[in-house]
Design an enzyme around this catalytic site. Structure first.
Site, PDB file in Angstrom:
ATOM      1  N   ASP A  62       3.049   6.290  -7.408  1.00  0.00           N
ATOM      2  CA  ASP A  62       4.291   5.967  -6.712  1.00  0.00           C
ATOM      3  C   ASP A  62       5.517   6.048  -7.608  1.00  0.00           C
ATOM      4  O   ASP A  62       6.642   6.178  -7.110  1.00  0.00           O
ATOM      5  CB  ASP A  62       4.213   4.565  -6.098  1.00  0.00           C
ATOM      6  CG  ASP A  62       3.253   4.503  -4.920  1.00  0.00           C
ATOM      7  OD1 ASP A  62       3.160   5.501  -4.192  1.00  0.00           O
ATOM      8  OD2 ASP A  62       2.592   3.464  -4.738  1.00  0.00           O
TER       9      ASP A  62
ATOM     10  N   HIS B 189       0.859  -1.189   0.000  1.00  0.00           N
ATOM     11  CA  HIS B 189       0.000   0.000   0.000  1.00  0.00           C
ATOM     12  C   HIS B 189       0.893   1.236   0.000  1.00  0.00           C
ATOM     13  O   HIS B 189       1.644   1.459  -0.936  1.00  0.00           O
ATOM     14  CB  HIS B 189      -0.923  -0.057   1.224  1.00  0.00           C
ATOM     15  CG  HIS B 189      -2.062   0.913   1.204  1.00  0.00           C
ATOM     16  ND1 HIS B 189      -2.342   1.740   0.138  1.00  0.00           N
ATOM     17  CD2 HIS B 189      -3.004   1.209   2.148  1.00  0.00           C
ATOM     18  CE1 HIS B 189      -3.405   2.480   0.414  1.00  0.00           C
ATOM     19  NE2 HIS B 189      -3.818   2.179   1.626  1.00  0.00           N
TER      20      HIS B 189
ATOM     21  N   HIS C 278      -2.178  -0.653 -11.402  1.00  0.00           N
ATOM     22  CA  HIS C 278      -3.055  -0.175 -10.343  1.00  0.00           C
ATOM     23  C   HIS C 278      -4.323  -1.022 -10.316  1.00  0.00           C
ATOM     24  O   HIS C 278      -4.731  -1.573 -11.345  1.00  0.00           O
ATOM     25  CB  HIS C 278      -3.411   1.301 -10.567  1.00  0.00           C
ATOM     26  CG  HIS C 278      -4.082   1.941  -9.397  1.00  0.00           C
ATOM     27  ND1 HIS C 278      -5.457   1.972  -9.259  1.00  0.00           N
ATOM     28  CD2 HIS C 278      -3.569   2.555  -8.294  1.00  0.00           C
ATOM     29  CE1 HIS C 278      -5.755   2.588  -8.128  1.00  0.00           C
ATOM     30  NE2 HIS C 278      -4.640   2.941  -7.522  1.00  0.00           N
TER      31      HIS C 278
END
Length: 473
Positions: A410, A300, A351
């Site tokens: 990210d 996460h 994702h």
């Protein structure tokens, strides 16, 4: 530079050091402890069992979409359409209370003002503030920045940890002890706690880092006096760098990162954890601490640090950063578990919801490019761009999948944080600080809108056993 009289100095206590588990000693496995250490079931369940029992593994449908578990007016994370029962990829879109994230960020940036506080107000109240309402909200946040003497006296003891996320969890639970009505879950008190969290957590996270560095260097940690007029982004940089050691442009960029991380739907793991606890009507501090604990995981929020380490590994092993074939070959090694950490993952790619694009990644790419050129890191930025461009096809070739794969946020956040001088130990805590706004909104929606404890079911897949007396085993 002004410093508080509550300057903090901490020494390790010998008694605390004796509490550390000596794993080498504890793992001397005897015949009596063999089953204790090696008998616990650790093999994954056969995939056929999930199909046989029609179990939504990870609360996900067979097509990868999430199992719908509730209703929300807070956020929409759009990455695909369902057409005739099939998942059809679509461009990514993130809206908060109906407003696109691009509009929220672009508007505040165009006006030269900080926007995270406006986003937090929107998430919590459901409406954009007018000038007076925003000024009042900002003043309330500023008033809460100060941390009481009693809390400061205990806080250093709670920072003995290798993880600032762990420190944040304990810091939130410690705030429970300084609340006169910690178990009050009325709407008014929930707002007070939310404002307290939004105000204090940014400072607490930065303080935890300052304390850890000071402890390592055997010196006092000098914590600047909180300035109630500073934004959340400025407050973080003030503790990390001091009053005059950051520019407004740097603070504005950090503000963008906070807005991007403020909220991402009720189905992400940390927000769902917060909603699960909130559905039991437990106190706010317990719910927020659980969300931080979830976000800490590398699957996460902890993924951003993994991306930074991966980028460093790629830089060290790819000689020609302009050679697509060389970059693609190394990415293939990573996927085949022959390089980097052996996980077989290209961190920052793919994702759970977004398919064709992640709107947050697109915004990050834009700002990352601008600051990279300013700081002479254009080559590093272009290497990351190459990873984003080449990885999807390499992943399709190696894994034999046909589904679209896009970069997620990210891929660029760690790079941006590094250029802002934020240490890696604070990457995920910055995520937690920002996401507190979304957690607060979802907690209150669960408390006051759903009115039912979340309790899913699990199918049992073992045989009935007959108890054998201890003496006969």
């Amino acid at each position: 530079m002004a410093y508080t009289t509550q300057n903090i100095y901490y020494r390790f206590d010998d008694a605390l050091s004796r509490l550390v588990i000596d794993y080498e000693a504890s793992r001397q496995v005897s015949p009596e402890s063999e089953r204790l250490y090696h008998g616990a079931p650790s093999e994954p369940y056969d995939e056929s069992l999930y199909k046989e029992h029609d179990v939504k593994r990870g609360l996900r449908n067979a097509d990868g979409s999430g199992v719908v578990a509730g209703l929300t007016r807070i956020c929409d994370v759009h990455g695909y359409n369902i057409v005739d029962g099939k998942l059809v990829p679509d461009e990514g879109k993130l809206t908060l209370r109906g407003y696109s994230i691009e509009d929220l960020i672009n508007s505040s940036q165009a006006e030269g003002r900080f926007g995270y506080e406006e986003v937090a107000y929107l998430l919590i109240t459901g409406a954009l503030p007018n000038v007076d309402e925003l000024a009042d909200f900002q003043a309330r946040l500023g008033a809460y920045r100060h941390i009481s003497d009693g809390y400061v006296a205990q806080f250093p003891i709670t920072t003995v940890s290798s993880s600032i996320m762990n420190v944040l969890m304990r810091a939130v639970l410690l705030l429970y002890a300084f609340d006169a009505e910690p178990d009050n879950i009325s709407p008014e008190h929930e707002i007070d706690v939310a404002v307290s969290m939004l105000s204090r957590l940014p400072r607490i996270a930065a303080m935890a880092h300052a304390l850890a560095i000071a402890r390592q260097q055997g010196r006092r940690a000098l914590i600047p006096t909180p300035d109630p007029k500073l934004s959340t982004a400025e407050t973080i940089l003030q503790v990390l760098r001091g009053d005059d050691n950051f520019t407004r442009g740097e603070a504005m960029l950090l503000d963008v990162m906070l807005m991007l991380h403020a909220e991402h739907g009720g189905g992400n793991n940390s927000t769902f954890a917060c909603r699960v606890l909130s559905s039991s009507a437990t106190d706010a501090y317990s719910a927020y601490a659980s969300a931080i604990g979830s976000l800490k995981g590398p699957r996460h929020g902890g993924a951003n640090s993994k991306v930074v380490h991966m980028h460093e590994d790629i830089r060290n092993h790819v000689k020609n950063w302009d050679n697509d074939d060389e970059i693609a070959a190394y990415l293939e090694k990573i996927l085949r578990r022959e390089a980097f950490d052996g996980s077989g993952l290209i961190y920052g790619m793919g994702h759970a919801v977004y398919t064709l694009s992640d709107p947050r990644a697109k915004i990050c790419r834009h700002y990352a490019e601008a600051i990279a050129d300013e700081k002479g890191l254009g080559d590093e930025f272009r290497l990351i761009e190459s990873v984003e461009r080449l990885a999807p096809q390499v992943m399709r070739d190696v894994r034999g999948t046909s589904k679209p794969i896009c970069a997620n946020i990210d891929l660029y956040t760690g790079f941006i944080y590094s250029m802002l001088g934020i240490p890696q130990t604070l990457f995920t805590p910055m995520f937690a600080v920002a996401r507190t706004a979304g957690w607060a909104a979802h907690r209150m929606e669960e408390l006051f809108g759903a009115h039912r404890i979340i309790r899913p079911a699990y199918n049992t897949v073992y045989d009935e056993m007959e108890y054998v007396p201890l003496s006969q085993r």
